[in-house]
Design a protein around this motif. Structure first.
Motif, PDB file in Angstrom:
ATOM      1  N   GLU A 197      68.487 130.552 -17.735  1.00  0.00           N
ATOM      2  CA  GLU A 197      69.753 130.970 -17.809  1.00  0.00           C
ATOM      3  C   GLU A 197      70.435 131.388 -16.431  1.00  0.00           C
ATOM      4  N   CYS A 253      84.188 115.175 -22.361  1.00  0.00           N
ATOM      5  CA  CYS A 253      82.837 115.082 -21.665  1.00  0.00           C
ATOM      6  C   CYS A 253      81.666 114.607 -22.509  1.00  0.00           C
ATOM      7  N   HIS A 254      82.088 114.094 -23.770  1.00  0.00           N
ATOM      8  CA  HIS A 254      81.327 113.682 -24.770  1.00  0.00           C
ATOM      9  C   HIS A 254      80.043 112.579 -24.205  1.00  0.00           C
ATOM     10  N   GLY A 276      80.036 122.981 -16.101  1.00  0.00           N
ATOM     11  CA  GLY A 276      79.519 123.714 -17.195  1.00  0.00           C
ATOM     12  C   GLY A 276      78.397 122.710 -17.421  1.00  0.00           C
ATOM     13  N   ASP A 293      77.969 114.086 -21.327  1.00  0.00           N
ATOM     14  CA  ASP A 293      77.081 115.060 -21.860  1.00  0.00           C
ATOM     15  C   ASP A 293      75.832 114.281 -22.195  1.00  0.00           C
ATOM     16  N   GLY A 338      77.523 120.302 -23.823  1.00  0.00           N
ATOM     17  CA  GLY A 338      78.037 121.103 -25.011  1.00  0.00           C
ATOM     18  C   GLY A 338      78.831 122.307 -24.557  1.00  0.00           C
ATOM     19  N   LYS A 339      78.935 122.571 -23.330  1.00  0.00           N
ATOM     20  CA  LYS A 339      79.387 123.940 -22.993  1.00  0.00           C
ATOM     21  C   LYS A 339      80.347 123.585 -21.708  1.00  0.00           C
ATOM     22  N   ARG A 340      81.371 122.834 -21.742  1.00  0.00           N
ATOM     23  CA  ARG A 340      81.944 122.305 -20.587  1.00  0.00           C
ATOM     24  C   ARG A 340      83.448 123.096 -20.660  1.00  0.00           C
ATOM     25  N   TYR A 341      83.806 123.102 -19.302  1.00  0.00           N
ATOM     26  CA  TYR A 341      85.297 123.599 -19.001  1.00  0.00           C
ATOM     27  C   TYR A 341      86.385 122.606 -18.822  1.00  0.00           C
ATOM     28  N   ASP A 352      70.623 128.404 -14.135  1.00  0.00           N
ATOM     29  CA  ASP A 352      71.881 127.618 -14.552  1.00  0.00           C
ATOM     30  C   ASP A 352      73.108 128.169 -13.958  1.00  0.00           C
ATOM     31  N   SER A 353      73.344 129.554 -14.222  1.00  0.00           N
ATOM     32  CA  SER A 353      74.528 130.065 -13.585  1.00  0.00           C
ATOM     33  C   SER A 353      74.525 130.052 -11.778  1.00  0.00           C
TER      34      SER A 353
END
Ligand code: PLP
Length: 432
Positions: free
Chosen positions: A261, A64-65, A54, A68, A57-60, A264-265
């Motif tokens: 976007e 992860c803080h 991910g 990040d 802020g948008k992890r799986y 990124d994907s």
């Protein structure tokens, strides 16, 4: 926990040997460089343990803080360095960054127009042995025989005839700059996307010593380990982000997605799994170094050294493709010296002068033999060598190239290579 030297002497020995090889010899491969201790330290850190699929802020994954923070630092520094609206620092390499570009802009079978591999292009720009040439209909432009340079009128005619879906720019062995404005006007005329792969020249572009592709290309990819002097890896950038023209919308809102976007994907989940967070931390360090003033000074020296060396080769009757260089590398056509690229690479290697054999445009030899060698200035400039030393290196190379069978000459040159390297020390550690 034990130190590597104690726990695994077999592997430690290899690390020690390779560090000695780097310290003692002349590294003249145009795609290589020497990173700082700080860059190596970040790479050899505990961040290698962390899964972080991910984006910040948008992890799986949980926990992860901290990673990040470092990925945001890397992205922000990349954006500041290249004046970009968007950056993705996750690609594991230049090749995977390029895979994400293809996945975003093309469908299998679409036509691509890129620089011919034998004229300086890269495998990932449509070579038949690479996924790019296997998946897409790859066509090529090349340099002109008389000048060794790209002719934008010829490329325009080719694009009009082929009408590619995407045009790629960028090279592994092209000693001149690119006219991005002309490329963009061609792309607009034929309705193609424009992609620049600045893997080789990113450091020089960051230092504003070469033309800037960001305002012109739809997307820019790069490696981070060549002139940019970071860890091995890749990166993607967009100068000015906008809504995609492929009609791709966000599923819930129906909003048209931005190119960023889609890219990124295309990196995750499109072409990669978990990002290498230790390498991303290291990219952040290298990008921080590149934002400092002395990085610009370094890049200026890279070009000055390359030009000084090229001028010395020309004085000694060497044929340089395009007659010289505007950047960090030169391509020597050795056909008038009666030696192949393979033989020259081997003989120079015995004198600890490391270069790579390279096809020259319109080469008559196979890629395993080649008629040329490629030489680059980034690594030895990092060691602090200046124009005088680079001129001397050209003379030492000439001695080997004109006497490839002479052990006496090679031994003598090797001695001077070691002496010069001692004057410009590199690593005083094996493990950072
Ligand atoms: C222009 C260009 N693009 C992409 C790459 C691929 O980079 P990597 O080896 O990191 O996959 C290279 C590497 O030499 C290159 O020169």
């Amino acid at each position: 926990m034990k130190h590597l030297k104690e726990q695994d002497p077999e592997v430690y020995q290899v690390l020690e040997n390779e560090t000695r090889r780097q310290n003692d010899g002349m590294e003249l491969i145009a795609s290589e460089n020497f990173v700082t201790r700080a860059v190596i330290q970040a790479m050899g850190s505990t961040l290698t343990n962390k899964y972080a699929e991910g984006l910040p802020g948008k992890r799986y994954y949980g926990g992860c803080h901290h990673v990040d923070v470092v990925e945001d630092v890397a992205r922000n520094r990349a954006k500041a360095l290249f004046n970009a609206e968007w950056a993705n620092v996750q690609p594991h390499s230049g090749a995977t960054a390029n895979a994400a570009v293809y996945l975003t802009f093309l469908k299998p079978g679409d036509t691509l127009l890129g620089l011919d591999l034998s004229h300086g292009g890269h495998l990932t720009h449509g070579s038949p042995v690479n996924f790019s040439g296997i998946t897409y209909d790859a066509r090529f432009y090349g340099v002109e025989k008389e000048t060794g340079r790209l002719d934008m009128n010829v490329i325009r005619d080719k694009a009009r005839e082929i009408r590619p879906r995407m045009i790629s720019i960028g090279a592994s062995a092209y000693p001149r700059d690119f006219d991005y404005e002309a490329f963009r006007s061609i792309a607009d005329e034929v309705g193609a996307f424009l992609w620049m792969d600045m893997a080789h020249t990113a450091g020089l572009i960051a230092a504003r010593l070469l033309n800037d592709p960001l305002p012109h290309a739809h997307v820019v990819s790069t490696t981070t380990h060549k002139t940019l002097r970071g860890p091995r890896g890749g990166m993607l950038l967009i100068g000015k982000d906008s809504e995609n023209t492929l009609g791709k919308v966000a599923p819930k809102s129906g909003r048209v997605k931005m190119w960023s976007e889609l890219l990124d994907s295309a990196v995750f989940p499109g072409t990669q799994g978990g990002p290498l967070m230790h390498v991303i931390a290291s990219k952040a360090v290298a990008l921080g170094e590149a934002l400092k003033d002395d990085f610009t000074e370094y890049q200026k020296k890279v070009v000055a050294n390359s030009k000084a060396m090229a001028a010395r080769f020309l004085e000694m009757d060497y044929h340089l493709v395009s007659g010289g260089t505007d950047n960090h590398l030169m391509l020597i056509d050795l056909r008038n010296k009666n030696i192949t690229g393979k033989q020259a690479e081997e003989a120079l290697g015995r004198a600890d002068l490391t270069v790579n054999k390279n096809m020259v445009p319109f080469d008559t030899q196979s890629p395993f033999v080649t008629s040329g060698i490629r030489i680059g200035s980034p690594a030895m400039t990092t060691r602090g060598m200046g124009e005088d030393v680079f001129r001397r290196i050209a003379e030492l190379m000439d001695q080997v190239i004109t006497n490839p069978e002479s052990d006496t000459v090679i031994e003598k040159v090797r001695g001077e290579v070691h002496q010069l390297c001692e004057q410009y020390p590199l690593y005083d550690f094996v493990i950072a």
